[in-house]
Motif scaffolding. Structure first.
Motif, PDB file in Angstrom:
ATOM      1  N   GLY A   1      11.465  -0.488   6.630  1.00  0.00           N
ATOM      2  CA  GLY A   1      10.575   0.210   5.706  1.00  0.00           C
ATOM      3  C   GLY A   1       9.925  -0.729   4.708  1.00  0.00           C
ATOM      4  N   PHE A   2      10.683  -1.722   4.254  1.00  0.00           N
ATOM      5  CA  PHE A   2      10.132  -2.691   3.300  1.00  0.00           C
ATOM      6  C   PHE A   2       9.241  -3.708   4.006  1.00  0.00           C
ATOM      7  N   ASP A   3       9.601  -4.061   5.240  1.00  0.00           N
ATOM      8  CA  ASP A   3       8.733  -4.953   6.016  1.00  0.00           C
ATOM      9  C   ASP A   3       7.372  -4.304   6.257  1.00  0.00           C
ATOM     10  N   GLY A   4       7.360  -2.967   6.347  1.00  0.00           N
ATOM     11  CA  GLY A   4       6.099  -2.252   6.545  1.00  0.00           C
ATOM     12  C   GLY A   4       5.124  -2.469   5.406  1.00  0.00           C
ATOM     13  N   ILE A   5       5.642  -2.649   4.196  1.00  0.00           N
ATOM     14  CA  ILE A   5       4.773  -2.934   3.044  1.00  0.00           C
ATOM     15  C   ILE A   5       4.075  -4.268   3.252  1.00  0.00           C
ATOM     16  N   ALA A   6       4.853  -5.272   3.659  1.00  0.00           N
ATOM     17  CA  ALA A   6       4.271  -6.594   3.917  1.00  0.00           C
ATOM     18  C   ALA A   6       3.242  -6.532   5.037  1.00  0.00           C
ATOM     19  N   VAL A   7       3.552  -5.767   6.067  1.00  0.00           N
ATOM     20  CA  VAL A   7       2.632  -5.608   7.199  1.00  0.00           C
ATOM     21  C   VAL A   7       1.316  -4.986   6.740  1.00  0.00           C
ATOM     22  N   ALA A   8       1.395  -3.948   5.899  1.00  0.00           N
ATOM     23  CA  ALA A   8       0.192  -3.275   5.410  1.00  0.00           C
ATOM     24  C   ALA A   8      -0.661  -4.202   4.560  1.00  0.00           C
ATOM     25  N   LEU A   9      -0.004  -4.983   3.709  1.00  0.00           N
ATOM     26  CA  LEU A   9      -0.747  -5.915   2.858  1.00  0.00           C
ATOM     27  C   LEU A   9      -1.418  -6.995   3.693  1.00  0.00           C
ATOM     28  N   LEU A  10      -0.690  -7.529   4.668  1.00  0.00           N
ATOM     29  CA  LEU A  10      -1.272  -8.561   5.528  1.00  0.00           C
ATOM     30  C   LEU A  10      -2.412  -7.992   6.363  1.00  0.00           C
ATOM     31  N   GLY A  11      -2.289  -6.732   6.754  1.00  0.00           N
ATOM     32  CA  GLY A  11      -3.332  -6.077   7.541  1.00  0.00           C
ATOM     33  C   GLY A  11      -4.468  -5.516   6.720  1.00  0.00           C
ATOM     34  N   GLN A  12      -4.525  -5.887   5.419  1.00  0.00           N
ATOM     35  CA  GLN A  12      -5.603  -5.447   4.533  1.00  0.00           C
ATOM     36  C   GLN A  12      -5.693  -3.920   4.436  1.00  0.00           C
ATOM     37  N   ALA A  13      -4.548  -3.252   4.606  1.00  0.00           N
ATOM     38  CA  ALA A  13      -4.464  -1.790   4.494  1.00  0.00           C
ATOM     39  C   ALA A  13      -5.481  -1.087   5.393  1.00  0.00           C
ATOM     40  N   THR A  14      -5.604  -1.578   6.614  1.00  0.00           N
ATOM     41  CA  THR A  14      -6.426  -0.924   7.630  1.00  0.00           C
ATOM     42  C   THR A  14      -5.554  -0.703   8.871  1.00  0.00           C
ATOM     43  N   PRO A  15      -5.753   0.385   9.601  1.00  0.00           N
ATOM     44  CA  PRO A  15      -4.906   0.644  10.772  1.00  0.00           C
ATOM     45  C   PRO A  15      -4.914  -0.487  11.798  1.00  0.00           C
ATOM     46  N   PHE A  16      -6.090  -1.011  12.106  1.00  0.00           N
ATOM     47  CA  PHE A  16      -6.181  -2.097  13.079  1.00  0.00           C
ATOM     48  C   PHE A  16      -5.458  -3.337  12.567  1.00  0.00           C
ATOM     49  N   GLY A  17      -5.639  -3.635  11.279  1.00  0.00           N
ATOM     50  CA  GLY A  17      -4.964  -4.776  10.675  1.00  0.00           C
ATOM     51  C   GLY A  17      -3.453  -4.603  10.679  1.00  0.00           C
ATOM     52  N   VAL A  18      -2.996  -3.383  10.447  1.00  0.00           N
ATOM     53  CA  VAL A  18      -1.554  -3.096  10.461  1.00  0.00           C
ATOM     54  C   VAL A  18      -0.974  -3.368  11.846  1.00  0.00           C
TER      55      VAL A  18
END
Length: 347
Positions: free
Chosen positions: A272-289
Motif C-alpha cells: 500500500g505504501f509502495d503504491g504511493i511511490a508508484v503514483a508519484l513516479l507515474g505522475q499520477a496518471t493511470p498509464f504512468g502508474v
C-alpha cells in the motif's frame, strides 16, 4: 505546452538515472561491481518467461494501490491508507471465498471482487466522510485506519477465522472456484493482471472523460474556484476517497485470489505504501502508474536474483526506490519553479 510535457516526462527518467548512479556508488563502496549487480537486477529476469511473469505478478497490487492514490490525489487529497484498504478488501474477498467458493467461478470470482470493492470503499469512505463533514485531515485518519485494519486482520486469522487445523495464524484455503485463473501455465501470473489493467483504463475514463472526473479534478486544482462554480466540493471529497479505497480493496482481492488463496497475517509487506511511490513516479496518471509498477516489480524481483548471484542484500533495492522518489520530488519542485518563471516571463 509541448516543452512542459517534455519536462514532465523527463523528470521521472532523470530521477531513476540519478538514483541508479547513487546506488552504483553505494555498491562500489561495499566492493561490489555495480555493472554486474545492475545487469542481474535489471535484465536477469527478462531472459525467461517465468521471470517476466513474476515481474507482472509483483506489479498487480502496485497498479491497484497506485491507482488508489492517484484517484484521491487528483482531487487534492492524500490517501495514505491504501495499505489498510487493501487489507479489508482481502478480508472481504476471503470471507466470500470461504462461504461461496463452491459456486461457479463465474459467480464466486465476481462476488469476491464486489466484496473487496465495497469493503475498500467503506474503509476509504470513513476518512472521506470525516473530511467532508468536519474538515478532518485525511492524512492522519487514513494512517491510523491502516493500523486498525492490520491488527483487525491479525485478530481474525488468530481467532475467528483461524484454519481448522489451528497450526498457523491463517485461514483455510478459499474454494477453488474463487481462485483467479492462471494466464500462463507453470507461472503465477493470474487474471488479476488483466483486471488491474482494466481498472487503469477505467480510472482514466472516469477522471478524464466524464463530468464526474472533471469535477473531481477541478476540486483538486482549486477547491474554492470549484465551489464558486457550483460543484459540491464536500460530496466530491467523500466520493474520491471512497472510490480510492475501493481501488485499493481490489489489490487485496487479487493477492488472496491469485497468490495466497487464503488470508495470512501481514501478507502485503507494505504494498500500500509502495503504491504511493508508484503514483508519484507515474505522475499520477493511470498509464504512468502501470509503467512505474512494472519498474518497481522489476526491481523487487531482480533484488532476489541479485542477492543470489552477486551477494548484494536485497534491501538495497528499497534504498534505490527511496532515492528515486527523493530525486523525483526534488526534480518536480525545480520543474514547477521553472514553469512559473516562464509563465511570468510570457505575461
Amino acid at each position: 505546452m509541448k516543452k512542459d510535457l517534455a519536462i514532465n516526462l523527463l523528470v521521472p527518467v532523470l530521477a531513476i538515472l540519478a538514483a541508479l548512479m547513487l546506488g552504483a556508488i553505494l555498491l562500489f563502496s561495499i566492493n561490489v561491481n555495480p555493472f554486474e549487480a545492475y545487469a542481474v537486477l535489471l535484465f536477469g529476469n527478462l531472459s525467461s518467461l517465468y521471470g517476466i511473469s513474476e515481474i507482472l505478478v509483483k506489479a498487480v497490487p502496485l497498479i491497484m494501490t497506485g491507482l488508489a492514490f492517484t484517484f484521491a490525489y487528483r482531487t487534492g487529497l492524500f490517501n495514505i491508507g491504501a495499505e489498510g484498504q487493501m487489507y479489508v478488501g482481502a478480508i472481504a474477498a476471503v470471507v466470500v471465498g470461504l462461504k461461496f467458493g463452491h459456486l461457479s467461478p463465474f459467480m464466486a470470482i465476481p462476488l469476491a471482487l464486489l466484496a473487496a470493492l465495497v469493503a475498500g470503499a467503506i474503509w476509504g469512505g470513513i476518512p472521506g466522510l470525516l473530511k467532508a463533514v468536519f474538515g478532518s485531515s485525511e492524512i492522519i485518519i487514513t494512517i491510523m485506519l491502516n493500523y486498525v485494519a492490520v491488527y483487525f486482520l491479525s485478530y481474525l486469522v488468530d481467532k475467528p477465522l483461524r484454519e481448522k487445523s489451528g497450526f498457523y495464524p491463517q485461514t483455510d484455503m478459499i474454494g477453488e472456484n474463487a481462485f483467479l485463473p492462471v494466464l500462463i501455465p507453470n507461472t503465477r501470473l493470474h487474471l488479476g493482471f488483466l483486471i488491474a489493467l482494466l481498472f487503469a483504463v477505467l480510472v482514466y475514463i472516469i477522471l478524464w472523460r466524464t463530468k464526474l472526473g472533471f469535477e473531481l479534478r477541478a476540486v483538486g486544482l482549486n477547491l474554492h474556484a470549484a465551489e464558486y462554480a457550483g460543484i459540491d466540493v464536500r460530496t466530491k471529497m467523500f466520493l474520491a476517497l471512497a472510490l480510492s479505497g475501493a481501488l485499493a480493496g481490489v489489490a487485496g482481492f487479487t493477492e488472496v485470489g491469485g497468490i495466497h488463496h487464503r488470508l495470512l497475517d501481514n501478507f502485503s509487506k507494505g504494498v500500500g505504501f509502495d503504491g504511493i511511490a508508484v503514483a508519484l513516479l507515474g505522475q499520477a496518471t493511470p498509464f504512468g502508474v502501470v509503467l512505474a509498477s512494472l519498474l518497481f516489480g522489476l526491481l523487487q524481483v531482480g533484488a532476489n536474483s541479485m542477492q543470489r548471484s552477486v551477494g548484494v542484500p536485497a534491501n538495497i533495492v528499497y534504498i534505490i526506490q527511496g532515492l528515486i522518489i527523493l530525486f523525483l520530488l526534488g526534480g518536480t519542485v525545480l520543474a514547477r519553479r521553472y514553469q512559473r518563471k516562464k509563465a511570468k516571463g510570457v505575461a
